[in-house]
Structures are given as structure tokens and as C-alpha cells.
Design a protein around this motif. Structure first.
Motif, PDB file in Angstrom:
ATOM      1  N   GLY A  69     -47.581  72.364 -74.470  1.00 43.40           N
ATOM      2  CA  GLY A  69     -47.669  72.939 -73.129  1.00 43.40           C
ATOM      3  C   GLY A  69     -48.629  74.105 -73.063  1.00 43.40           C
ATOM      4  O   GLY A  69     -49.420  74.233 -72.113  1.00 43.40           O
ATOM      5  N   LEU A  70     -48.588  74.981 -74.072  1.00 41.41           N
ATOM      6  CA  LEU A  70     -49.510  76.120 -74.096  1.00 41.41           C
ATOM      7  C   LEU A  70     -50.951  75.648 -74.180  1.00 41.41           C
ATOM      8  O   LEU A  70     -51.836  76.164 -73.471  1.00 41.41           O
ATOM      9  N   ALA A  71     -51.211  74.641 -75.026  1.00 41.69           N
ATOM     10  CA  ALA A  71     -52.571  74.102 -75.145  1.00 41.69           C
ATOM     11  C   ALA A  71     -53.022  73.469 -73.833  1.00 41.69           C
ATOM     12  O   ALA A  71     -54.187  73.608 -73.429  1.00 41.69           O
ATOM     13  N   CYS A  72     -52.117  72.778 -73.155  1.00 39.13           N
ATOM     14  CA  CYS A  72     -52.466  72.152 -71.873  1.00 39.13           C
ATOM     15  C   CYS A  72     -52.778  73.201 -70.815  1.00 39.13           C
ATOM     16  O   CYS A  72     -53.719  73.042 -70.025  1.00 39.13           O
ATOM     17  N   ARG A  73     -51.997  74.271 -70.774  1.00 34.64           N
ATOM     18  CA  ARG A  73     -52.223  75.313 -69.767  1.00 34.64           C
ATOM     19  C   ARG A  73     -53.515  76.076 -70.015  1.00 34.64           C
ATOM     20  O   ARG A  73     -54.266  76.381 -69.086  1.00 34.64           O
ATOM     21  N   GLU A  74     -53.758  76.414 -71.291  1.00 35.75           N
ATOM     22  CA  GLU A  74     -54.888  77.299 -71.585  1.00 35.75           C
ATOM     23  C   GLU A  74     -56.213  76.568 -71.741  1.00 35.75           C
ATOM     24  O   GLU A  74     -57.270  77.140 -71.472  1.00 35.75           O
ATOM     25  N   TRP A  75     -56.158  75.284 -72.188  1.00 33.06           N
ATOM     26  CA  TRP A  75     -57.394  74.570 -72.484  1.00 33.06           C
ATOM     27  C   TRP A  75     -57.508  73.218 -71.791  1.00 33.06           C
ATOM     28  O   TRP A  75     -58.586  72.840 -71.347  1.00 33.06           O
ATOM     29  N   GLY A  76     -56.428  72.453 -71.761  1.00 30.65           N
ATOM     30  CA  GLY A  76     -56.522  71.053 -71.334  1.00 30.65           C
ATOM     31  C   GLY A  76     -57.117  70.181 -72.427  1.00 30.65           C
ATOM     32  O   GLY A  76     -57.345  68.986 -72.234  1.00 30.65           O
ATOM     33  N   ALA A 261     -58.633  64.146 -87.514  1.00 33.37           N
ATOM     34  CA  ALA A 261     -57.899  64.642 -86.350  1.00 33.37           C
ATOM     35  C   ALA A 261     -58.302  63.851 -85.117  1.00 33.37           C
ATOM     36  O   ALA A 261     -59.378  63.246 -85.056  1.00 33.37           O
ATOM     37  N   PHE A 262     -57.436  63.858 -84.119  1.00 39.75           N
ATOM     38  CA  PHE A 262     -57.788  63.379 -82.793  1.00 39.75           C
ATOM     39  C   PHE A 262     -57.956  64.574 -81.867  1.00 39.75           C
ATOM     40  O   PHE A 262     -57.119  65.491 -81.857  1.00 39.75           O
ATOM     41  N   VAL A 263     -59.029  64.556 -81.070  1.00 41.83           N
ATOM     42  CA  VAL A 263     -59.146  65.482 -79.961  1.00 41.83           C
ATOM     43  C   VAL A 263     -58.422  64.848 -78.778  1.00 41.83           C
ATOM     44  O   VAL A 263     -58.628  63.677 -78.460  1.00 41.83           O
ATOM     45  N   VAL A 264     -57.555  65.626 -78.139  1.00 41.56           N
ATOM     46  CA  VAL A 264     -56.771  65.144 -77.004  1.00 41.56           C
ATOM     47  C   VAL A 264     -57.222  65.897 -75.766  1.00 41.56           C
ATOM     48  O   VAL A 264     -57.303  67.136 -75.790  1.00 41.56           O
ATOM     49  N   ASN A 265     -57.535  65.187 -74.691  1.00 34.92           N
ATOM     50  CA  ASN A 265     -57.836  65.887 -73.451  1.00 34.92           C
ATOM     51  C   ASN A 265     -57.139  65.239 -72.265  1.00 34.92           C
ATOM     52  O   ASN A 265     -56.880  64.030 -72.246  1.00 34.92           O
ATOM     53  N   LEU A 266     -56.803  66.068 -71.306  1.00 33.61           N
ATOM     54  CA  LEU A 266     -56.076  65.641 -70.128  1.00 33.61           C
ATOM     55  C   LEU A 266     -57.043  65.112 -69.085  1.00 33.61           C
ATOM     56  O   LEU A 266     -58.140  65.644 -68.906  1.00 33.61           O
ATOM     57  N   GLY A 267     -56.626  64.069 -68.366  1.00 33.32           N
ATOM     58  CA  GLY A 267     -57.446  63.477 -67.320  1.00 33.32           C
ATOM     59  C   GLY A 267     -56.973  63.859 -65.923  1.00 33.32           C
ATOM     60  O   GLY A 267     -55.942  64.520 -65.740  1.00 33.32           O
ATOM     61  N   ASP A 268     -57.729  63.423 -64.926  1.00 24.52           N
ATOM     62  CA  ASP A 268     -57.454  63.768 -63.536  1.00 24.52           C
ATOM     63  C   ASP A 268     -56.061  63.338 -63.085  1.00 24.52           C
ATOM     64  O   ASP A 268     -55.386  64.047 -62.329  1.00 24.52           O
ATOM     65  N   MET A 269     -55.621  62.154 -63.527  1.00 26.35           N
ATOM     66  CA  MET A 269     -54.327  61.661 -63.060  1.00 26.35           C
ATOM     67  C   MET A 269     -53.171  62.495 -63.602  1.00 26.35           C
ATOM     68  O   MET A 269     -52.164  62.680 -62.920  1.00 26.35           O
ATOM     69  N   SER A 274     -48.826  66.390 -62.736  1.00 22.66           N
ATOM     70  CA  SER A 274     -48.261  67.706 -63.042  1.00 22.66           C
ATOM     71  C   SER A 274     -48.324  68.663 -61.852  1.00 22.66           C
ATOM     72  O   SER A 274     -47.900  69.818 -61.967  1.00 22.66           O
ATOM     73  N   ASN A 275     -48.868  68.191 -60.736  1.00 20.50           N
ATOM     74  CA  ASN A 275     -49.025  69.004 -59.522  1.00 20.50           C
ATOM     75  C   ASN A 275     -49.817  70.282 -59.809  1.00 20.50           C
ATOM     76  O   ASN A 275     -49.462  71.376 -59.355  1.00 20.50           O
ATOM     77  N   ASP A 276     -50.875  70.119 -60.575  1.00 16.27           N
ATOM     78  CA  ASP A 276     -51.843  71.184 -60.865  1.00 16.27           C
ATOM     79  C   ASP A 276     -51.344  72.213 -61.875  1.00 16.27           C
ATOM     80  O   ASP A 276     -52.018  73.215 -62.109  1.00 16.27           O
ATOM     81  N   LYS A 277     -50.176  71.968 -62.475  1.00 16.15           N
ATOM     82  CA  LYS A 277     -49.734  72.890 -63.531  1.00 16.15           C
ATOM     83  C   LYS A 277     -50.645  72.760 -64.747  1.00 16.15           C
ATOM     84  O   LYS A 277     -50.895  73.751 -65.443  1.00 16.15           O
ATOM     85  N   TYR A 278     -51.085  71.558 -65.034  1.00 15.47           N
ATOM     86  CA  TYR A 278     -52.071  71.312 -66.074  1.00 15.47           C
ATOM     87  C   TYR A 278     -53.305  70.703 -65.417  1.00 15.47           C
ATOM     88  O   TYR A 278     -53.190  69.961 -64.443  1.00 15.47           O
ATOM     89  N   LYS A 279     -54.483  70.992 -65.972  1.00 17.18           N
ATOM     90  CA  LYS A 279     -55.726  70.557 -65.338  1.00 17.18           C
ATOM     91  C   LYS A 279     -56.584  69.736 -66.295  1.00 17.18           C
ATOM     92  O   LYS A 279     -56.632  70.010 -67.497  1.00 17.18           O
ATOM     93  N   SER A 280     -57.245  68.743 -65.730  1.00 17.43           N
ATOM     94  CA  SER A 280     -58.300  68.073 -66.485  1.00 17.43           C
ATOM     95  C   SER A 280     -59.465  69.044 -66.635  1.00 17.43           C
ATOM     96  O   SER A 280     -59.636  69.954 -65.820  1.00 17.43           O
ATOM     97  N   VAL A 281     -60.250  68.860 -67.675  1.00 13.96           N
ATOM     98  CA  VAL A 281     -61.284  69.838 -68.012  1.00 13.96           C
ATOM     99  C   VAL A 281     -62.629  69.144 -68.168  1.00 13.96           C
ATOM    100  O   VAL A 281     -62.719  68.066 -68.772  1.00 13.96           O
ATOM    101  N   GLU A 282     -63.654  69.784 -67.633  1.00 13.39           N
ATOM    102  CA  GLU A 282     -65.011  69.255 -67.818  1.00 13.39           C
ATOM    103  C   GLU A 282     -65.419  69.338 -69.287  1.00 13.39           C
ATOM    104  O   GLU A 282     -65.138  70.323 -69.975  1.00 13.39           O
ATOM    105  N   HIS A 283     -66.101  68.306 -69.739  1.00  9.92           N
ATOM    106  CA  HIS A 283     -66.647  68.298 -71.088  1.00  9.92           C
ATOM    107  C   HIS A 283     -67.926  67.474 -71.090  1.00  9.92           C
ATOM    108  O   HIS A 283     -68.223  66.770 -70.116  1.00  9.92           O
TER     109      HIS A 283
END
Length: 353
Positions: A69-76, A261-269, A274-283
Motif C-alpha cells: 500500500g505504501l509503495a502504491c501511494r508513494e510511487w505506483g 525481480a519483477f517491476v510492478v506498476n499500476l494501470g488506469d483501471m 481504488s477511487n483515486d487512492k492509488y494512481k497509475s503512473v507515467e513511464h
């Protein structure tokens, strides 16, 4: 000059990037030169800040979900180790990718993308459907792997002999990992473990092997233009060549590869659920002058017929829905036909209040 004009014309006809790079020109065709404001600067290329690294074997579930959760909030974005996918399978995936891109252009073109629509299966170079676009310095081969009804190994390369079996095994193992991560993300939001999985529904999985050839003018182009992923979650297997960059606090940060390792990133969906609690990130991906880079991206997305909206358990009087419901197939079409342009596609779904 005549040769460069000829090769520029070929690039505009979407000749494969690896073939262009192997011709040995000192300048890249104009079709690959990005606008000045999109080019990677020297300072951006060396900007380093470690994204979170999470060991999936070392913590109990509450501790793991809190770290996720901390990683999702701070980085995505975050990297995972001891993820359960067999390390020898990771090596086999890298091997079959290297073997495919070592084949002649003629042999690779047997598997060229046949469909002109969004996310076609097969060997290609273009990411977007629209005609007016700056091209990426990248080739890829994409595999439709889930659901099983989409999976047709006969469309995949037969060399080396273990190619198809390896992709199928990799699909199954990364699907298990993606589901575990979605459960941890769900728990980190205070939800039951299955809530996000249930919101996504039966997953649509694509596995894309990316190949970024050496580039004579890496400061003028990108291997992959800046974008956020359109689906739920992406798992990226890197080689030992740095190139992935993440946009945070108005700066681009290079993600240093970690072995196995796997890099994990969150997508738009996932941002919507999450109703904007977590955000997808540009890369984006940058390239270099001396070494090719290869990566394997596994996309865990909803089906195109699935409507995605904020999870009801996250909605209350003080926290109304921030996004309207969207048919995932429409989001995909908008992304491929108009281009990502930052995050404008998901921003268009925000409910004005």
C-alpha cells in the motif's frame, strides 16, 4: 544523404527498428525524432531514486499489504523479489526472446501482426493506430495468452522448440503472481482480498517481449513514449540494461534492474477501482548507443466488455465516486487511436464536482 532519405522513407513505412539499426547509419530517420520537450535530457537520464523493493517471502500478509500500500501511494511502481515464479522460467523467457530477435528479418516477419487494430498479436514496431505519430525505437512480439479462449500457440514462433511451451508456462505463473498482488493491494485499501479481482473480472492477459536496439542518437528519441498503462496491473521482467524511467515529482527516475525481480506498476483501471487512492503512473523507455535492451511485459487487464467503476466499498458520503463507469474496450480504443498524451484518457473520466 540519398541513403538517409531512402531509409527515412522506409521508416515511415514502418520497417522494423532492429533492421534499421543494423544498417549502421549515424543518424536516425526523422520519423523517430521526438519533439524537443519529449526528448530525454542528460540530467533526466542519470536521475536516480530507488523505487520500493518488496520481498514477497519475508513478511506476514498484514505487513506485506502495508508495504504494498505504501509503495502504491508513494510511487505506483515497485519491484518484487522472491515472487514465486521459477527463476529458471525467467531465464527461459529471456532466452526465447533473444533467440527470436536473433532470427533474420524474413523469418521474424512470418509472425508479423496481421490485425491493424489495437494491441494486435504478433511481431511489430508501432504502438498506436493513428497515422500521425512519432515512432518508438522498439520492436516487439505480442502474445494473447488469457483467457484460454484467446490463447492460440500456433500463432507464436516455433523456434526455438521450447518457445510456445515456455510462453504458456510463463502466462500461468505470472497470472498467479498478478492475482496475489491484486489481493495484497485490495487488503491495503482495507478491502476483502477478492474485491479488486472481482471488479476486474475474468482477466485478459497479453505478454509482450520488447527489443530496444542500440541507437546512434539516443538523445533524440525514446524506446517507448511516455504513457500510463491502461489496464489493471503490469509485471515487467527486465534484463541488466537500464532503460525504464518513471515520472514522479516532475522528474524522470531510472529504475535500476534487479536480477530476477519483477517491476510492478499500476494501470488506469486500478486507479478507477481504488477511487483515486492509488494512481497509475507515467513511464517511458530510453535507449542507449551501445547495448540492446530486452524486457518482457505481462499485462493483466479486464476484458474489453467489462465496465469498470470505483469499488462500492470505498464510497461513502464524504468519499463519492470520482470516476464515471467506463467500458474497458472504449478506454483501450481511445488510448490506441488518439495516443496516451500523458494521462488525458483517464482524466477525461473524472466526474466534475
Amino acid at each position: 544523404m540519398a541513403d538517409l532519405e531512402r531509409i527515412t522513407s522506409q521508416a515511415e513505412a514502418y520497417e522494423r527498428v532492429q533492421d534499421l539499426a543494423e544498417k549502421g547509419f549515424s543518424e536516425i530517420p526523422s520519423a523517430y525524432i521526438r519533439p524537443l520537450e519529449e526528448r530525454p535530457s542528460i540530467s533526466e537520464s542519470i536521475a536516480l531514486q530507488d523505487i520500493p523493493v518488496i520481498d514477497l517471502s519475508s513478511e506476514t500478509s498484514p505487513d506485506l499489504s502495508a508495504k504494498v500500500g505504501l509503495a502504491c501511494r508513494e510511487w505506483g511502481f515497485f519491484q518484487v523479489l522472491n515472487h514465486g515464479v521459477p527463476l529458471e522460467l525467467l531465464e527461459r523467457m529471456r532466452h526465447i526472446g533473444a533467440q527470436f530477435f536473433a532470427m533474420s528479418l524474413e523469418d521474424k516477419l512470418v509472425y508479423a501482426c496481421k490485425d491493424t487494430g489495437s494491441a494486435p498479436e504478433g511481431y511489430g514496431s508501432r504502438m498506436l493506430v493513428k497515422e500521425e505519430q512519432v515512432l518508438d525505437w522498439r520492436d516487439y512480439i505480442d502474445h494473447h495468452t488469457l483467457p484460454i479462449t484467446r490463447r492460440n500457440p500456433e500463432r507464436w514462433p516455433s523456434h526455438p522448440p521450447e518457445y510456445r511451451k515456455t510462453v504458456e508456462e510463463y502466462s500461468n505463473e505470472t497470472n498467479k503472481l498478478a492475482r496475489r498482488l491484486l489481493q495484497l493491494i485490495s487488503e491495503s485499501l482495507g478491502l476483502e482480498p477478492s474485491v479488486i479481482e472481482d471488479a476486474i473480472g475474468e482477466p485478459s492477459q497479453n505478454i509482450t517481449i520488447n527489443y530496444y536496439p542500440p541507437c546512434p542518437q539516443p538523445h533524440l528519441t525514446l524506446g517507448l513514449q511516455a504513457h500510463s498503462d491502461m489496464g489493471a496491473i503490469t509485471l515487467l521482467l527486465q534484463d541488466d540494461v537500464a532503460g525504464l524511467q518513471v515520472y514522479k515529482d516532475h522528474e524522470w527516475f531510472t529504475v535500476q534492474p534487479l536480477p530476477d525481480a519483477f517491476v510492478v506498476n499500476l494501470g488506469d483501471m486500478l486507479q478507477i477501482v481504488s477511487n483515486d487512492k492509488y494512481k497509475s503512473v507515467e513511464h517511458r523507455a530510453v535507449v542507449n548507443r551501445d547495448r540492446p535492451r530486452m524486457s518482457v511485459a505481462t499485462f493483466y487487464d479486464p476484458s474489453k466488455s467489462r465496465y469498470i467503476s470505483p469499488a462500492s466499498a470505498l464510497l461513502e458520503n464524504n468519499h463519492p465516486a470520482l470516476f464515471r463507469s467506463v467500458l474497458f474496450g472504449e478506454h483501450v480504443s481511445a488510448w490506441y487511436y488518439t495516443g496516451p498524451d500523458g494521462k488525458k484518457n483517464i482524466e477525461s473520466l473524472v466526474i466534475e464536482g
